[in-house]
Motif scaffolding. Structure first.
Motif, PDB file in Angstrom:
ATOM      1  N   LEU A 145      13.924   4.374  -2.401  1.00 44.56           N
ATOM      2  CA  LEU A 145      12.588   3.569  -3.594  1.00 44.56           C
ATOM      3  C   LEU A 145      11.363   4.420  -2.566  1.00 44.56           C
ATOM      4  N   ILE A 146      11.399   4.247  -1.050  1.00 47.42           N
ATOM      5  CA  ILE A 146      10.611   4.826  -0.592  1.00 47.42           C
ATOM      6  C   ILE A 146      10.102   6.498  -1.329  1.00 47.42           C
ATOM      7  N   LYS A 166       6.538   6.797  -2.636  1.00 48.53           N
ATOM      8  CA  LYS A 166       5.631   7.906  -2.075  1.00 48.53           C
ATOM      9  C   LYS A 166       4.920   8.085  -2.847  1.00 48.53           C
ATOM     10  N   PRO A 167       3.728   8.707  -2.525  1.00 54.10           N
ATOM     11  CA  PRO A 167       2.476  10.236  -2.711  1.00 54.10           C
ATOM     12  C   PRO A 167       3.262  11.182  -2.657  1.00 54.10           C
ATOM     13  N   GLN A 168       2.834  12.191  -3.446  1.00 47.27           N
ATOM     14  CA  GLN A 168       4.521  13.150  -2.571  1.00 47.27           C
ATOM     15  C   GLN A 168       3.358  14.468  -2.397  1.00 47.27           C
ATOM     16  N   ASP A 169       2.740  13.739  -1.586  1.00 44.36           N
ATOM     17  CA  ASP A 169       2.098  14.209  -0.151  1.00 44.36           C
ATOM     18  C   ASP A 169       2.132  13.560   1.201  1.00 44.36           C
ATOM     19  N   ALA A 170       2.937  12.398   0.809  1.00 45.85           N
ATOM     20  CA  ALA A 170       2.474  11.436   2.142  1.00 45.85           C
ATOM     21  C   ALA A 170       3.756  12.244   2.824  1.00 45.85           C
ATOM     22  N   LEU A 171       3.005  11.657   4.691  1.00 44.11           N
ATOM     23  CA  LEU A 171       4.473  11.840   5.080  1.00 44.11           C
ATOM     24  C   LEU A 171       4.961  11.231   5.474  1.00 44.11           C
ATOM     25  N   GLY A 211       0.566  -1.343   0.246  1.00 45.77           N
ATOM     26  CA  GLY A 211       0.258  -0.099  -0.068  1.00 45.77           C
ATOM     27  C   GLY A 211       0.861   0.955  -0.362  1.00 45.77           C
ATOM     28  N   LEU A 212       2.291   1.360  -0.223  1.00 46.72           N
ATOM     29  CA  LEU A 212       3.242   2.228  -0.612  1.00 46.72           C
ATOM     30  C   LEU A 212       2.357   3.705  -0.839  1.00 46.72           C
ATOM     31  N   GLU A 213       1.797   3.097  -2.244  1.00 51.80           N
ATOM     32  CA  GLU A 213       1.408   3.873  -3.574  1.00 51.80           C
ATOM     33  C   GLU A 213       0.195   4.512  -3.378  1.00 51.80           C
ATOM     34  N   ASN A 214       0.033   4.655  -1.471  1.00 50.01           N
ATOM     35  CA  ASN A 214      -1.725   5.070  -1.481  1.00 50.01           C
ATOM     36  C   ASN A 214      -1.925   5.512   0.002  1.00 50.01           C
ATOM     37  N   ALA A 215      -0.674   5.400   0.286  1.00 49.71           N
ATOM     38  CA  ALA A 215      -0.073   5.791   2.162  1.00 49.71           C
ATOM     39  C   ALA A 215      -0.111   6.927   2.011  1.00 49.71           C
ATOM     40  N   LYS A 216      -0.415   7.692   3.575  1.00 45.92           N
ATOM     41  CA  LYS A 216      -0.685   9.163   4.057  1.00 45.92           C
ATOM     42  C   LYS A 216       0.514   9.353   4.700  1.00 45.92           C
ATOM     43  N   SER A 217       1.176   7.981   5.423  1.00 49.88           N
ATOM     44  CA  SER A 217       2.402   8.526   6.133  1.00 49.88           C
ATOM     45  C   SER A 217       3.130   7.094   7.005  1.00 49.88           C
TER      46      SER A 217
END
Length: 195
Positions: A62-63, A67-72, A42-48
């Motif tokens: 790689l993370i 990861k999403p650009q806005d993910a913390l 779920g990295l592509e949808n993770a927020k944190s």
């Protein structure tokens, strides 16, 4: 990301493995292992996202890319020399140079109660039993329901590995494993542990 040095991380691992009991690898993890670590968690949808035991950045690179650009996202690395190397590669990286047992305080500092994903390079089998139990409980407690801990173990036929694998199964509701990652020294298996 710009990599500033290529040979230094190899010597850091070897030196720290010899003199530092908290370093569990002779060299950095391979990109094949890094790819396996982020697969289907779920990295592509993770927020944190938290990376524990970031070392010199094999997984970090790689993370940051996937990861999403806005993910913390923040990394934890307790070895000061490795953390220094990590921060020289990723200059804007949010990195805590301390033991992961302070995870709850680090999350609170960032306004988080729990996270969507923990990616761990912790050298589990060299930790004492109590340290393993404390960190596993802490990670589990600070993951959102349905979230993953992605971690790995070297494919070595040791009692410590067997004991720790049992602990993973006792702590998480669902565990899947990767295929054997041969392109790593030593070869490894990734454990995808779902809360």
């Amino acid at each position: 990301m710009v990599w500033t040095r290529y040979s230094k991380p190899k010597t850091i691992f070897l030196k720290e493995f010899i003199k530092n009991k908290s370093t569990g690898a002779l060299c950095a993890s391979s990109q094949k292992l890094a790819r396996a670590m982020i697969k289907d968690v779920g990295l592509e949808n993770a927020k944190s996202i938290v990376e524990i035991g970031a070392g010199t950045g094999s997984f970090t690179q790689l993370i940051l890319k996937e990861k999403p650009q806005d993910a913390l996202f923040f990394a934890i690395e307790q070895n000061p020399l490795m953390a220094k190397e990590l921060l020289s590669k990723f200059t804007n990286l949010d990195c805590e140079v301390c033991n992961a047992k302070f995870l709850a305080q680090m999350l609170e500092k960032r306004g988080l109660n729990a996270v969507d994903l923990v990616i761990s390079g912790i050298p589990w089998t060299i930790l004492k039993n109590e340290e393993q139990d404390e960190l596993l409980a802490l990670i589990h407690k600070n993951l959102k329901r349905g979230a993953y801990l992605s971690t790995f173990l070297y494919v070595l036929p040791t009692l410590a590995k067997r004991k720790f694998t049992k602990k993973l199964y006792a702590n998480f509701s669902e565990i899947k494993t990767s295929k054997l990652v041969y392109g790593n020294i030593p070869p490894a298996i990734v454990y995808y542990c779902r809360k």
